[in-house]
Design a protein around this motif. Structure first.
Motif: not given
Length: 260
Positions: A132-161
């Motif tokens: 479960v990621t977030s729209t903030y992993a798709v477009i970034g999002g205002r005030r995303g910060g560390a949340y966007s970074a974590a969810k974006g990393g999880l998205d990349a991990l999913t593609k690797h798996i």
């Protein structure tokens, strides 16, 4: 009987997902930090033979081993892993201290990585992981910060798996919710700016409910999704994919933002 591990299972999206997968005939291993919420999960499902729970912080070093061992001891197999545990209310980059950064990364990237690593060796053809990621992993999002970074990393991990373990018949996909009416989010609608940013830019006549997200996760754990791998399904009523503005937003008088 298939078995699904679900983190953050005591409330919100996780609780609803547990109920749906149980209704689909699966056994559930529900993981969360709050024993009282897990007791509610057990009570609401009402099927001790097909529900096991573990109260643990998923960021603990021994958490993956404990979770996987519980699934194997109780049900003898693991078919699906739903990495759902998360936290909200992030801050923008310049306001984020190291402790906050580490907390978001630990909970929403490191913990799913380590649990997937522990579980996947017990999976085979027909099994899958849903992160479960977030729209903030798709477009970034205002005030995303560390949340966007974590969810974006999880998205990349999913593609690797999906790439590395797809040949074994193991699928991995993301579900990226938009703003969803959970207890973690509901109070944020007291902030008029947060409310406007989400309500006035969503082209569907309501915001997301936990059932919207849980049903998408359940679909990805079903035979109907057997050839879906390495994808992100966004559940946000069109928020990320359109440039919609409500009639109210279009007719509101422009006010110059204050500086500083």
């Amino acid at each position: 009987m298939q078995v699904a591990i679900i983190t953050g299972a005591g409330s919100g999206i996780g609780l609803c997902t547990a109920k749906m997968l149980h209704n689909a005939g699966m056994a559930i291993v529900g993981v969360g930090r709050d024993p009282a919420k897990l007791a509610t999960l057990e009570s609401e499902i009402g099927d001790p033979a097909r529900v096991a729970t573990l109260s643990i912080d998923v960021t603990q070093d021994d958490a993956p081993a404990q979770i996987v061992q519980l699934a194997l001891d109780r049900f003898g197999r693991i078919d699906f892993l739903v990495n759902n545990a998360g936290a909200g209310s992030p801050k923008p980059l310049h306001e984020t201290d190291d402790a906050t950064l580490d907390g978001f990364l630990d909970l929403m990237l490191r913990a799913p990585f380590r649990l997937a690593r522990e579980a996947i060796v017990h999976m085979g053809e027909g099994c899958g992981i849903v992160n479960v990621t977030s729209t903030y992993a798709v477009i970034g999002g205002r005030r995303g910060g560390a949340y966007s970074a974590a969810k974006g990393g999880l998205d990349a991990l999913t593609k690797h798996i999906a790439c590395d373990y797809g040949p074994q018949g193991i699928r991995a996909n993301c579900v990226a919710p938009g703003v969803t009416m959970t207890d973690m989010v509901r109070h944020r609608f007291e902030d008029e700016m947060f409310k406007r940013v989400n309500v006035e830019t969503t082209p569907f006549p309501r915001l997301g409910e936990v059932e919207d997200v849980a049903s998408t996760i359940a679909f990805l754990c079903s035979p109907g999704a057997a050839f879906i791998n390495g994808q992100t399904i966004v559940v946000d009523g069109g928020w990320t994919s359109t440039k919609y503005l409500s009639p109210r937003a279009l007719t509101t008088t422009w006010v110059e933002a204050e500086q500083g």
